[in-house]
Design an enzyme around this catalytic site. Structure first.
Site, PDB file in Angstrom:
ATOM      1  CB  VAL A 110      -1.022   0.268   1.558  1.00 59.01           C
ATOM      2  CG1 VAL A 110      -1.716   1.180   0.959  1.00 59.01           C
ATOM      3  CG2 VAL A 110      -2.144  -1.073   1.776  1.00 59.01           C
ATOM      4  CG  HIS A 114       2.169   1.285   5.716  1.00 60.51           C
ATOM      5  ND1 HIS A 114       2.062   1.624   5.018  1.00 60.51           N
ATOM      6  CD2 HIS A 114       2.553   0.143   6.186  1.00 60.51           C
ATOM      7  CE1 HIS A 114       2.750   0.822   3.983  1.00 60.51           C
ATOM      8  NE2 HIS A 114       1.861  -0.681   4.810  1.00 60.51           N
TER       9      HIS A 114
HETATM   10  P1  AMP Z   1       2.859  -3.485   3.514  1.00 60.37           P
HETATM   11  O1  AMP Z   1       2.789  -4.711   2.897  1.00 60.37           O
HETATM   12  O2  AMP Z   1       4.053  -2.873   3.872  1.00 60.37           O
HETATM   13  O3  AMP Z   1       2.699  -2.515   2.645  1.00 60.37           O
HETATM   14  O4  AMP Z   1       1.332  -2.901   4.607  1.00 60.37           O
HETATM   15  C1  AMP Z   1       0.095  -3.489   4.441  1.00 60.37           C
HETATM   16  C2  AMP Z   1      -0.765  -3.891   5.444  1.00 60.37           C
HETATM   17  O5  AMP Z   1      -2.328  -3.350   4.925  1.00 60.37           O
HETATM   18  C3  AMP Z   1      -0.888  -5.271   4.721  1.00 60.37           C
HETATM   19  O6  AMP Z   1       0.104  -6.167   6.369  1.00 60.37           O
HETATM   20  C4  AMP Z   1      -2.161  -4.992   4.963  1.00 60.37           C
HETATM   21  O7  AMP Z   1      -2.624  -7.046   5.101  1.00 60.37           O
HETATM   22  C5  AMP Z   1      -3.027  -3.688   5.916  1.00 60.37           C
HETATM   23  N1  AMP Z   1      -3.921  -3.709   4.666  1.00 60.37           N
HETATM   24  C6  AMP Z   1      -4.420  -3.650   3.485  1.00 60.37           C
HETATM   25  N2  AMP Z   1      -6.102  -3.523   3.271  1.00 60.37           N
HETATM   26  C7  AMP Z   1      -6.160  -3.032   5.238  1.00 60.37           C
HETATM   27  C8  AMP Z   1      -7.322  -2.375   4.916  1.00 60.37           C
HETATM   28  N3  AMP Z   1      -9.005  -1.735   4.424  1.00 60.37           N
HETATM   29  N4  AMP Z   1      -7.502  -2.058   6.886  1.00 60.37           N
HETATM   30  C9  AMP Z   1      -6.453  -2.359   7.381  1.00 60.37           C
HETATM   31  N5  AMP Z   1      -5.855  -3.419   6.822  1.00 60.37           N
HETATM   32  C10 AMP Z   1      -5.022  -3.044   6.132  1.00 60.37           C
END
Ligand code: AMP
Length: 128
Positions: A110, A114
């Site tokens: 994403v 974060h």
């Molecule tokens: P990254 O792989 O470091 O970009 O982390 C993205 C994180 O966002 C992953 O751990 C996903 O499980 C989490 N994620 C994706 N969509 C959502 C959502 N709608 N609500 C909460 N977490 C999410």
């Protein structure tokens, strides 16, 4: 989406405002929020990798941690302060891990900055 490149070829400032965390910030999709203030939002990861797995995101639009400029220093520090606060709030203040993935090859999926806050289980080192 806008792109700008530094002299060293680094892509800074590219941000797609249709990403899922932008939609959470806009209230367009729900999230299990554990903390909110004027600069950030913290909510539970939808696919938790530990008993406690919270994401702390800034309210400003920044795709990746390495895109940050000097002016973002206070915001980045604030995210870490909130990460610690969330860990204590979630009962894992004595042992937790903070992870920031930068780039798809490092596991970023994403593209809104974060901070992962993970705790509640043994956390192996080195990380995968
Ligand atoms: P990254 O792989 O470091 O970009 O982390 C993205 C994180 O966002 C992953 O751990 C996903 O499980 C989490 N994620 C994706 N969509 C959502 C959502 N709608 N609500 C909460 N977490 C999410």
């Amino acid at each position: 989406m806008s792109d700008s490149y530094d002299q060293d070829g680094c892509n800074r400032g590219s941000y797609d405002p249709s990403n899922i965390f932008a939609k959470i910030l806009a209230g367009e999709i729900p999230a299990d929020v554990v903390h909110e203030d004027d600069r950030c939002l913290a909510f539970r990861d939808i696919q938790p990798q530990a008993p406690v797995h919270v994401l702390v995101i800034p309210k400003l639009q920044l795709a990746k941690v390495g895109d940050a400029q000097a002016e973002h220093g206070a915001m980045l520090g604030h995210l870490l302060l909130v990460a610690g606060q969330v860990a204590r709030q979630e009962g894992v203040g004595d042992a937790f891990r903070v992870v920031i993935n930068h780039g798809a090859d490092a596991g970023q999926s994403v593209f809104h900055l974060h901070v992962h806050v993970l705790g509640g289980r043994d956390l192996a080192w080195p990380p995968g």
